[in-house]
Structures are given as C-alpha cells and as structure tokens.
Design a protein around this motif. Sequence first.
Motif, PDB file in Angstrom:
ATOM      1  N   THR A 219       0.830  -1.206   0.000  1.00  0.00           N
ATOM      2  CA  THR A 219       0.000   0.000   0.000  1.00  0.00           C
ATOM      3  C   THR A 219       0.864   1.256   0.000  1.00  0.00           C
ATOM      4  O   THR A 219       0.431   2.303  -0.441  1.00  0.00           O
ATOM      5  N   MET A 220       2.067   1.133   0.504  1.00  0.00           N
ATOM      6  CA  MET A 220       2.938   2.320   0.579  1.00  0.00           C
ATOM      7  C   MET A 220       4.268   2.006  -0.087  1.00  0.00           C
ATOM      8  O   MET A 220       4.638   0.850  -0.264  1.00  0.00           O
ATOM      9  N   GLY A 221       4.967   3.035  -0.448  1.00  0.00           N
ATOM     10  CA  GLY A 221       6.284   2.841  -1.067  1.00  0.00           C
ATOM     11  C   GLY A 221       6.150   2.347  -2.500  1.00  0.00           C
ATOM     12  O   GLY A 221       5.075   2.356  -3.093  1.00  0.00           O
ATOM     13  N   GLY A 222       7.245   1.947  -3.076  1.00  0.00           N
ATOM     14  CA  GLY A 222       7.259   1.481  -4.459  1.00  0.00           C
ATOM     15  C   GLY A 222       8.650   1.595  -5.015  1.00  0.00           C
ATOM     16  O   GLY A 222       9.611   1.858  -4.299  1.00  0.00           O
ATOM     17  N   CYS A 223       8.728   1.431  -6.316  1.00  0.00           N
ATOM     18  CA  CYS A 223      10.029   1.429  -6.990  1.00  0.00           C
ATOM     19  C   CYS A 223      10.434   2.853  -7.354  1.00  0.00           C
ATOM     20  O   CYS A 223       9.604   3.666  -7.754  1.00  0.00           O
ATOM     21  N   GLY A 224      11.717   3.142  -7.232  1.00  0.00           N
ATOM     22  CA  GLY A 224      12.248   4.442  -7.634  1.00  0.00           C
ATOM     23  C   GLY A 224      13.151   4.312  -8.837  1.00  0.00           C
ATOM     24  O   GLY A 224      13.962   3.401  -8.910  1.00  0.00           O
ATOM     25  N   LYS A 225      13.000   5.193  -9.808  1.00  0.00           N
ATOM     26  CA  LYS A 225      13.919   5.246 -10.946  1.00  0.00           C
ATOM     27  C   LYS A 225      14.079   6.716 -11.306  1.00  0.00           C
ATOM     28  O   LYS A 225      13.149   7.352 -11.799  1.00  0.00           O
ATOM     29  N   MET A 226      15.240   7.253 -10.989  1.00  0.00           N
ATOM     30  CA  MET A 226      15.529   8.677 -11.185  1.00  0.00           C
ATOM     31  C   MET A 226      14.480   9.501 -10.426  1.00  0.00           C
ATOM     32  O   MET A 226      14.248   9.300  -9.251  1.00  0.00           O
ATOM     33  N   GLU A 227      13.767  10.406 -11.114  1.00  0.00           N
ATOM     34  CA  GLU A 227      12.843  11.297 -10.408  1.00  0.00           C
ATOM     35  C   GLU A 227      11.499  10.628 -10.118  1.00  0.00           C
ATOM     36  O   GLU A 227      10.689  11.171  -9.368  1.00  0.00           O
ATOM     37  N   GLN A 228      11.220   9.471 -10.732  1.00  0.00           N
ATOM     38  CA  GLN A 228       9.878   8.898 -10.643  1.00  0.00           C
ATOM     39  C   GLN A 228       9.815   7.866  -9.506  1.00  0.00           C
ATOM     40  O   GLN A 228      10.108   6.687  -9.679  1.00  0.00           O
ATOM     41  N   PHE A 229       9.384   8.346  -8.366  1.00  0.00           N
ATOM     42  CA  PHE A 229       9.280   7.527  -7.151  1.00  0.00           C
ATOM     43  C   PHE A 229       8.114   8.035  -6.317  1.00  0.00           C
ATOM     44  O   PHE A 229       7.949   9.247  -6.199  1.00  0.00           O
TER      45      PHE A 229
END
Lengths: 248, 409
Positions: A219-229
Amino acid sequence: MDRDIKFVKDAKPVKPGKYTVIFAPVATGVFTHESFGHKSEADFMIGDETMMKEWPIGKKVGADNLCIVDSGEILGSGFVPFDDEGTKAHKTYLIKNGILSGRLHSTITAESLKEDTTGNARALNFEFEPIVRMTNTYIEPGDKTKEELISEVKEGILIEDINHGSGMSIFTIAPKISYMIRDGKIAEPVNISVVTGNVMETLHEIDGISKEFELLSFTMGGCGKMEQFPLPVGLGGPYIRVNNVNVQ
Amino acid sequence: MIKEKYTNRVKEISVNIVQTDIDSVRKKDILKTGLRVYDKGYIGVAGAMGKADEEDLERRAIDNLSLKIPYPCEPSENLKMHLDYREDIFSDEEFVREADEVLKVLRDEFSDFTFSNKMYLFEMETGLTNDLGLDLLHRDRLLTVEFVIKEKASANVFDAFAIYATRQYNREELLNIIREELTAYRNPVKLPEEGKLPVVFMDFDMVPVSKLIDELNGYKLGTGASLFKDFIGEKKFNENFTFYQSAEKEDLRFIEFFDAEGVVNEGFKYALIENGRIMSPYTDKKTAHKFNLPLTGSAVGEYDKVPSLSPRYFKVKSSDKTLKELLNGEMAVAVVIASGGDFTAEGVFGTPVQLAFLTDGERLIGRLPELKLSGELYSMFGEDFIGKSKDKAFLGQQALALYLNVNYL
C-alpha cells in the motif's frame, strides 16, 4: 506481532562473514527486482555497445533452474493491463532456465533494439513521461519445499523480512527479521545490517528454489527510478537458497 | 470554523539527456490548491489541480469534516512572511541552449563516459493563508543538474553520478565538479590500509544520519519505541556534534521556509541535538500535543492531504575548520555512492560502498575498489566524530567526516 516482539527482545548481532542464505518471498522479490529487474530495463541499453555485448539474448546468466518473469497481468500493485503507451501487458521471461531470454521495453526502446514491445512503459503520474519500468517481477517456483531447503544447510541464515534493498553491480538487502540456521534447523534470531553480493555471480549461486510462492502487493512505497518515485510494483517469489552471500 | 488555503505552483523546464545528448524537453506549469477547514477538533481537506473553484473546494472540505479526522490543535496565526529567493538564471530557451553547450563539452572531454538523466530549471511558489492572520509565501528558483554517469567500457547500469543545484549558475563550477570526479575515477588507487579510517560523506547524503532521523521521530519517541526515549536532555554524543532542522536559504531545495502547518522556526533552525546533548525529537502539532513535546515545525503534507509528521531537512552543524584541517594529515575515504546499507535496531551500521575515492581533504586523488563500511551509532557521532567541514571540499559540498571501519568488499 508476537514474532516481531520476540525478535526485538532476543536478537543478537550476527557474526559477519560469508554464509548460505535462504531468502523468504519478500526478500527474494526485492533481490530479483533490485539485482536483475533494473538491468532488464532496456532504456539502460540504448546506444550502449558494452551492455549489448555483455547481455545478449541467449547468454547463460544463472543456474539451470532459474526463471525470472515480469508480468503486468497479475492483480496487485504491479497490475498494468495496458501500459501508459497503450501496449497490452503480457508475461515476459527475462531469464528462462538460466538463459537471458528477454528485456523490458517501451515503444522507443523496442524500436531501437529491434525487439518486441512488452507493455512496460509507465509514468508515475500525469506530471511525468512514460519510461521503462517493471510491473510484477518474480522468480518462478521450483521443486523443493521450504523445509527441504533449510534442512540441507549446516550453518546459514534465513531472512524472513526486510527493510529495503538496492542493486547496482552489488545487490544489497537490509534484513528486518533473520535467524541463524544450524544443522538444518532454524536457530537463534540475529540482527544484520546488510547482506550483499555481486549480482551476476549470485545468480549462479542459487542452488535451491522452493515450491512455496508468494507475490506481494504494497500500500505504501514502491520502486524508484531517477525522479519517478514511488511507482507501485509487485514483487515476490519462492524461498531461494543462495550460497556465498556477504553478511555484516 | 477556520478556513485555511494552501497553494503550490511549480513551473519547470527539464532537458532529458540520453547518451550525452538532448533527447527531449519537458515543460510543466502546475497549480495545486488545497482548502482546509478546522472545526470542533476536526479537520476537513479538499484539493484541486489547475484553476480551482474555491467555493466548491470549501463545500467539499466542509463535507469531509464528516470523516471525523481529529485535529486537536490550533492552526498557526498572526504571522505574515513573504520570502522571495529567486535569482535570475536563464530563460527557457537559454536554458536548453546552455544544456546543449555543457553536453558538447562533456562529449569532448569525457568521451570515455556517457551522461544521462536530467537538467532542470525549476520555479516554485507556495502560499499558506488563513482566517487567523496567517499569510506565508515562499518563492524560489533553482537550476539543478542530476547526471547519471556510465563508463563506456563498463557493463553496469551506471557507475557514478554528479549533482549540482544552485540559484546562481556557473558553468565552470558545474564542469569542475565533474572534472574532479571523473579525473579521479580514471585513477584506480588502494586504501592506505583496512581498518578504522576517516570517511567523508557529502552534505546531502543522509546515509550516516539516517538512524538519528529514525530515532528522533517524535511519534516513535513519544510511544517509547525510540532508542533515545530516556535520553532527552542527556549528553550522548560528541560535544562538537550538533544536529538540527534547517529551513535556511542555503539549505532549501524544493521545500519552503515554513512547514505544512505554517510553523516557522526562529532563525529557520531547530536544534534536535546540541553540543552532543539530545534536546528534542522532531514533531508536528499533533505529535507535540499528544506527547507534550516541543513543537519543531516538522509537518509535511500534499495540497490535498492532512499535514502529518515527517522529516524535513536536517543537517550537521559545520565546524570552523576546512576538511584538510579536520583530517589533520590523514587520507580519507570519500563516499559518493553507498547504497543499500542500514542500521540494526540497536544502532549497528553496515553498508557497501559502490563508489568511493581517496581524498587528502583538498581534492579527490583516485577511485577506490568497492568497499564495506561498519560502525555503531553512539561511536560514529561520539568519539569517532571528526566534524563537518566549513569549506565545500567534496564535489561542491561540505563534507561530514567520521571514523568508520573500512574493508574491501
């Protein structure tokens, strides 16, 4: 909750060293996502001759029983039935039986590398452009039970839960709940700051994969790639047994 | 019932770079408006993007009072402060041309590397006003460069990065940071020895202070879950170690001088650890009220959300010494990428280091192999704390120096 309370009360610092480590599904998922998933994102390969030479389709990159998949067809955090360019999702084998079999694409990367689209162009929201991202990424289940994997370990570590992970040339997992394995049995709880390994070597060090399998959503958090997080993704897998992992 | 309006406007032009060339240009101009209503100990919030119908927002916010979201605190009041930190940098067209020029230089000087990711010209305006005389406005403009760097001969996804953020752009300053890093990158070196060595981190690197940030969370401390729960007022760290929340102009990058509840710290600073003594956790109004803690102005919230406790920007206070003076003749490990490490619950620290250099305190000398670092929280900021440099001695940043155990991976 009881497990966590007992762990916090009883855990002692681990003795640093190299161990055989069994990763529970959440740890397997983060390992797969961080160590191999990002390497499969084809935008990292565009115009890069060295990476194209290192990662040709058909190269043996892991153990014979290793299959890694990305699929947006599965319900959960990584459910992407159509990506943000309108490409329909499907199941992409990144590694099949230890052989590099596919990459994750947007339309631009697919055209650039003359490969098929895979439905992996995703934007965090309307403020960003779609780039190549994972959906649900996991190792397929194997043929051993969890108990068999543990029973075959003389001295090792079981990582049941994690705080986070990362992957470049080295992968890292910061365990939250972990236990020693002694003579084939789960033993005392231990505190570990981080486990690491060389990504490419570690894929060859997987010598056991369980039948038990779990794909997780968050439900929270996720994957980060450069600015898209943070981008919602699904991850998980079976229990996997990996040799020669650095533990500190 | 008290009404409060939050507005945030972001204008941005960014250049997307692939293989050291401009691939695309993206422009944004986004306005977000949030309306909060406070009534009888509850809060209702509604938000809209673009041109907002404020009467509709107010109606929806009042409707959302029925959700009974508790907010047993008074909104901020009677404070008018408008700060404009913008400086002239470039027009949009000039910015794209400048990006192109910079990339030409990099293609020429560093043909053995590729550069990708983005350069941004970013402008923001955030306002918070209410019926109680609160009138806060923050304006800022920044040019930011975030390069992901890859050695062409490497099979890694990336090998290094360079970050530069400024209100007063200087091309040579940007290029010199990259020149220093990549010149050192091309020169492999070894550690003077394994074992306890000085290690320096860039100012913006939160890895070494992450445990402090976790344990100084006001909610964690108030519920008794923090390592520091019994140590408020006690000296647990080096007397030269001060750790504080900052909203000073030089430290603001994409955040405002006020928090999401309209709290402005005196001098734009709040010390959480002062001269080694733990003074206070960081709190928002709810946390301060619930646990009878000092209010530190650490509320964060999107335009359409209820403000809640979250770390804003924390920093270690600088010493009056340069990095060279702090190192006192020793060579140090300068960490650029330490990804994936963490502290255990008790404060034992461990991390791999994917990219580090050897430094003499004035310049980066050469690239070290992959390493692992370990330490322990109270030692790191106790007897092993060296200090924070007054000069920007590490790729355009001030440097935090402390002793850690360093070994090859």
